[in-house]
Scaffold this active site. Structure first.
Site, short mmCIF file in Angstrom:
data_model
loop_
_atom_site.label_atom_id
_atom_site.label_comp_id
_atom_site.label_asym_id
_atom_site.label_seq_id
_atom_site.Cartn_x
_atom_site.Cartn_y
_atom_site.Cartn_z
N GLU A 172 -77.95 -9.11 -29.33
CA GLU A 172 -78.73 -10.26 -29.67
C GLU A 172 -79.88 -10.62 -29.15
O GLU A 172 -80.06 -11.62 -28.51
CB GLU A 172 -77.74 -11.32 -29.74
CG GLU A 172 -76.45 -11.12 -30.41
CD GLU A 172 -75.38 -12.36 -30.42
OE1 GLU A 172 -75.39 -13.27 -29.82
OE2 GLU A 172 -74.06 -11.89 -31.09
N GLU A 279 -69.13 -6.53 -36.83
CA GLU A 279 -68.48 -7.58 -36.57
C GLU A 279 -68.04 -8.30 -38.01
O GLU A 279 -68.14 -9.85 -37.98
CB GLU A 279 -69.20 -8.52 -35.61
CG GLU A 279 -69.55 -7.88 -34.16
CD GLU A 279 -70.20 -8.94 -33.12
OE1 GLU A 279 -70.08 -10.23 -33.36
OE2 GLU A 279 -70.88 -8.46 -32.23
O1 9MR Z 1 -65.16 -13.46 -30.59
C1 9MR Z 1 -65.85 -13.78 -29.44
C2 9MR Z 1 -65.22 -15.07 -28.74
O2 9MR Z 1 -63.73 -15.09 -28.86
C3 9MR Z 1 -66.09 -15.60 -27.81
O3 9MR Z 1 -65.56 -16.83 -27.39
C4 9MR Z 1 -67.47 -15.35 -27.79
C5 9MR Z 1 -68.11 -15.95 -26.74
O4 9MR Z 1 -69.57 -15.71 -26.82
O5 9MR Z 1 -67.72 -14.19 -28.36
C6 9MR Z 1 -67.38 -13.92 -29.49
O6 9MR Z 1 -67.67 -12.50 -30.01
C7 9MR Z 1 -69.25 -12.70 -30.30
C8 9MR Z 1 -69.64 -11.16 -30.01
O7 9MR Z 1 -69.22 -10.84 -28.71
C9 9MR Z 1 -71.11 -11.06 -30.18
N1 9MR Z 1 -71.56 -11.52 -31.48
C10 9MR Z 1 -70.91 -13.08 -32.04
C11 9MR Z 1 -69.60 -12.98 -31.66
C12 9MR Z 1 -68.95 -14.41 -32.41
O8 9MR Z 1 -69.63 -15.26 -31.42
#
Ligand code: 9MR
Length: 391
Positions: A172, A279
């Protein structure tokens, strides 16, 4: 097949004390450990197309939620740790690494013949504040931060050398709008735009055989997609070791358009790198706007009208979800020469981050498997496509 029709066509089967669904087309969805080899599973159905995976959490792999673990191992050929390989989890304090949780994913993957994906090495989120701090309350210097980045990558990617298929090296880094291509993150402010190149070089050094990916959301948006293409093309021209791009694919029922989904895959593939859907989920809840922005810092005000499916997903929406997934996998199959992996962001609806984003405490239904760990119509729609694609 609509859900009512499907319900009529299904019968209950008891496996290992669970009631499971099987369709009249003899699709037996069996999760028991002593599985019959011929039992249909996504990983077998797509074996000639691409890897299929899920992001998993600790309870699913350490036996606390053993049933979920069995489903994951049976259905998926690859896994990603949803949170436990991120900087704050593996490297919470200077010089202190915590690998217990992360190691468990590597063990689980090896045990169940699943490819392990590392998520992630460099991100602006879930990175402790100390990483960006220097002396006397000043921000870290470029040299300090580069050294920290290299140490981290060498230690973490080094530990899983030979056990990991590929790393999301930088996550990102693209901006969602504004004049610049890159997000205004501490990485970029302190190191400069070349922080991305540096991270990939350090990762190649740490694990020469792992595939190295750039991963981002919202690439179906034309502006962000063209910036991503510019970014990756520049990296290739500069000889930066990048093997693939992940389009996260946090989608809604009607957005982005299928045309934009397909264009994104084509444009990324045209760069000559591997393309991955990293994702995938489909948000079924109403939103106040800002669709497609998966920036975790975004928050919306709670409102009961924005949580309409707390008691379950109505059949008509269930059907829309199944159709959406079928359309998406139809595109993925058309581009199977470029796509090497499709990963869902969670195993079942109960685990999904979308129950808490962008409004906390809602009941979302974005995945192929329900919170009761039963396959949804969307699961069967996807499975059917995979089976039909087999030579
Ligand atoms: O699914 C993840 C969630 O449990 C966490 O709280 C969050 C914290 O930033 O991150 C989520 O996963 C993210 C991923 O690592 C990167 N792309 C976006 C995802 C959804 O937020």
């Amino acid at each position: 097949m609509n859900p009512t029709h499907m319900k009529n066509m299904t019968r209950s089967l008891g496996f290992g004390g669970c009631t499971l669904l099987a369709s009249a087309t003899a699709v037996v969805f069996q999760f028991a450990a002593a599985a019959v080899p011929a039992t249909p599973a996504l990983r077998a159905a797509f074996a000639d197309d691409f890897l299929v995976g899920a992001a998993l959490n600790p309870a699913q792999i350490d036996g606390r939620n053993a049933h979920a673990g069995e489903i994951a191992a049976r259905q998926f050929s690859t896994l990603t740790a949803e949170n436990d390989m991120k900087w704050q989890s593996v490297h919470p304090q200077p010089g202190r690494y915590e690998f217990k949780a992360a190691d468990a994913y590597a063990e689980f993957a090896a045990k169940h013949d699943m490819k392990l994906i590392g998520h992630n090495l460099v991100w602006h989120s879930q990175t402790p504040a100390w990483v960006f701090q220097g002396e006397d309350g000043q921000p870290a210097t470029r040299e300090q931060l580069l050294k920290r980045m290299r140490d981290h990558i060498q230690t973490v990617a080094g530990r899983y050398k030979g056990k990991i298929k590929g790393w999301d090296v930088v996550n990102e880094a693209l901006a969602d709008g504004g004049p610049g291509i890159l997000r205004d993150s501490p990485w970029r402010r302190i190191i400069g735009d070349d922080f991305i190149d540096q991270a990939f070089r350090f990762a190649r050094e740490a694990d020469p055989k792992a595939e190295l990916y750039y991963n981002d959301y919202g690439l179906e948006n034309e502006h962000k997609r063209s910036n991503c293409v510019k970014l990756v093309r520049g990296m290739i021209e500069r000889g930066v070791p990048i093997d693939g791009v992940g389009t996260q694919s946090h989608f809604q029922l009607n957005s982005p358009s299928l045309a934009d989904v397909e264009k994104t895959i084509k444009d990324l593939a045209a760069l000559g790198v591997k393309v991955m859907v990293t994702e995938l989920d489909v948000d079924v809840l109403p939103s106040r706007g800002n669709m497609g922005n998966a920036d975790i810092s975004r928050r919306e005000q709670a409102d009961a009208s924005l949580n309409p499916y707390a008691a379950g997903l109505p059949d008509d929406v269930q059907e829309k979800l199944a159709r959406r997934y079928a359309d998406l996998f139809g595109i993925y199959l058309r581009h199977r020469k470029s796509i090497t992996r499709v990963t869902l962001w969670g195993l079942d609806d109960g685990q999904s981050w979308l129950n808490g984003f962008p409004i906390r405490g809602r009941t979302n239904h974005p995945l192929l498997i329900g919170r009761d760990l039963k396959p949804k119509p969307a699961f069967f729609a996807v499975l059917k496509l995979g089976q039909a694609s087999r030579p």
